[in-house]
Design a protein around this motif. Structure first.
Motif, PDB file in Angstrom:
ATOM      1  N   ILE A 174     -13.040   5.104  -3.073  1.00 43.50           N
ATOM      2  CA  ILE A 174     -13.224   4.250  -1.807  1.00 43.50           C
ATOM      3  C   ILE A 174     -12.217   4.460  -0.919  1.00 43.50           C
ATOM      4  O   ILE A 174     -10.817   4.287  -1.043  1.00 43.50           O
ATOM      5  N   ALA A 175     -12.325   5.254   0.451  1.00 48.06           N
ATOM      6  CA  ALA A 175     -11.558   5.232   1.637  1.00 48.06           C
ATOM      7  C   ALA A 175     -11.336   3.972   2.179  1.00 48.06           C
ATOM      8  O   ALA A 175     -11.991   3.024   2.175  1.00 48.06           O
ATOM      9  N   HIS A 176     -10.142   4.090   2.928  1.00 47.91           N
ATOM     10  CA  HIS A 176     -10.000   2.741   3.674  1.00 47.91           C
ATOM     11  C   HIS A 176      -9.516   3.028   5.098  1.00 47.91           C
ATOM     12  O   HIS A 176      -8.585   3.935   5.365  1.00 47.91           O
ATOM     13  N   LEU A 177     -10.178   2.503   6.319  1.00 49.91           N
ATOM     14  CA  LEU A 177      -9.632   2.636   7.647  1.00 49.91           C
ATOM     15  C   LEU A 177      -8.934   1.579   7.980  1.00 49.91           C
ATOM     16  O   LEU A 177      -9.348   0.538   7.984  1.00 49.91           O
ATOM     17  N   ARG A 205      -4.638   6.031  -3.513  1.00 51.22           N
ATOM     18  CA  ARG A 205      -4.664   7.624  -3.025  1.00 51.22           C
ATOM     19  C   ARG A 205      -4.317   7.467  -1.551  1.00 51.22           C
ATOM     20  O   ARG A 205      -5.100   6.940  -0.739  1.00 51.22           O
ATOM     21  N   GLU A 206      -3.102   8.137  -1.274  1.00 47.48           N
ATOM     22  CA  GLU A 206      -2.712   8.150   0.025  1.00 47.48           C
ATOM     23  C   GLU A 206      -3.621   8.943   0.977  1.00 47.48           C
ATOM     24  O   GLU A 206      -3.747   8.266   1.998  1.00 47.48           O
ATOM     25  N   ASP A 207      -4.322   9.825   0.439  1.00 50.34           N
ATOM     26  CA  ASP A 207      -5.303  10.547   1.459  1.00 50.34           C
ATOM     27  C   ASP A 207      -6.292   9.983   1.687  1.00 50.34           C
ATOM     28  O   ASP A 207      -7.126  10.378   2.694  1.00 50.34           O
ATOM     29  N   LEU A 208      -6.740   8.792   1.137  1.00 49.50           N
ATOM     30  CA  LEU A 208      -8.241   7.974   1.297  1.00 49.50           C
ATOM     31  C   LEU A 208      -7.576   7.033   2.140  1.00 49.50           C
ATOM     32  O   LEU A 208      -8.465   6.086   2.506  1.00 49.50           O
ATOM     33  N   VAL A 209      -6.468   6.818   2.629  1.00 55.03           N
ATOM     34  CA  VAL A 209      -6.069   5.877   3.689  1.00 55.03           C
ATOM     35  C   VAL A 209      -6.005   6.485   5.154  1.00 55.03           C
ATOM     36  O   VAL A 209      -5.373   7.401   5.388  1.00 55.03           O
TER      37      VAL A 209
END
Length: 326
Positions: A174-177, A205-209
């Protein structure tokens, strides 16, 4: 009756043992004044033969104006702030007051005088809070403060509800904007996102923020670039509806279907952004009413307090259960 100098609206307020704003409302026939107080003020005005001169009329304008102070660098003309300003205008009008958007100097001090101030765009090291606290001027922060009047949505809970919804649908990537790093609402929604992941046992995961700067075009560019560089996710939670729509456009241009391939959740529930978006609804009218109530408490010298306004998840057509193996 004072003598030796022209009477002012402040003299009338002092004699009636009320605020200048109350005198202004009584003289102008506006709501927000009890009948007994209104009659007492009008009787004094008749007794003194009080007629506002130009300076007094200017004071009446100041006394009924509430200054809206935006944080430096905040995008003012967004759908969210437009709705909030409309709600604040209505809530203030019911108290016989009016809205006036004002500027602050580099030290955070308002450049114009007003009855009180409502601060929008809460952030770390807010000079507006420091300046107004130092001056002893009534104000309220739409955001979270300490030792000052404030009102804010339950943003940590909102971020949690959005992310938990996606987790419950079987999503684990799950990514987060998010918005500005110093923006209070963005930070709290990120905390809610992380809380839901931790509760579900999903590593953060930092890369998904991804930084969307609370801007649809920035969100579009950020999501498109990340996907083109190989970042993959099956769901995305955006900290505003504007960013959600920017992300949606980017995914569509990439040939990625929402919600078949990526589920999408926004935040705010802005009415003009369509009926399909799953989002977290803020109660903007209630936030405005609470802000005005707290401002009037501050004006009357009551101890400062903070209020949280509940949020709720609204499920529509941009989220779906993740298929096994997808």
């Amino acid at each position: 009756m004072p003598s030796g100098k022209p009477l002012t609206i402040r003299d009338l307020a002092k004699a009636a043992r009320v605020s200048v704003a109350t005198v202004s409302r009584a003289l102008n026939g506006r709501p927000g004044v009890s009948q007994a107080t209104r009659e007492r003020i009008l009787a004094l005005a008749r007794e003194w033969g009080f007629v506002p001169n130009a300076a007094a009329r200017e004071m009446v304008g100041v006394a009924t104006a509430v200054g809206i102070l935006f944080a430096p660098g905040v995008r003012r003309h967004t759908p969210y702030f437009t709705l909030l300003l409309e709600a604040l205008s209505e809530a203030l009008w019911r108290e016989g007051l009016r809205v006036a958007e004002m500027e602050v100097d580099p030290k955070g001090k308002p450049r114009q005088e007003a009855l009180g101030y409502i601060l929008l765009g809460a952030h770390e090291g807010d000079r507006r809070v420091e300046a107004l606290s130092r001056e002893g001027v009534p104000f309220v922060l739409v955001g979270v403060g300490e030792g000052i009047p404030w009102v804010a949505p339950q943003d940590v809970e909102g971020g949690y509800l959005a992310t938990r919804h996606l987790v419950d649908l079987g999503h684990r990537t799950i990514a987060h904007l998010t918005g500005y790093p110093e923006h209070q609402a963005g930070r709290e929604r990120l905390l809610g996102y992380r809380k839901a992941l931790a509760e579900a046992g999903i590593p953060f995961r930092e890369d998904l923020v991804l930084d969307g700067a609370f801007d649809p075009l920035t969100a579009y560019r950020t999501v498109r670039k990340a996907w083109e560089q190989g970042l993959r996710f099956t769901a995305l939670f955006a900290a505003s509806d504007e960013m959600a729509l920017g992300a949606w456009a980017a995914l569509e241009d990439l040939g990625v279907r929402v919600p078949e391939e990526v589920s999408l959740v926004g935040y705010d529930d802005l009415p003009e952004f369509g009926e399909r978006l799953t989002t977290v609804r803020q109660d903007i009218p209630t936030i405005a009413r609470k802000a005005v109530a707290l401002l009037l408490e501050a004006r009357d010298g009551m101890p400062p307090r903070g209020l949280r306004v509940p949020v709720r998840l609204v499920v529509r057509g941009t989220t779906r259960r993740r298929e096994v193996g997808a």
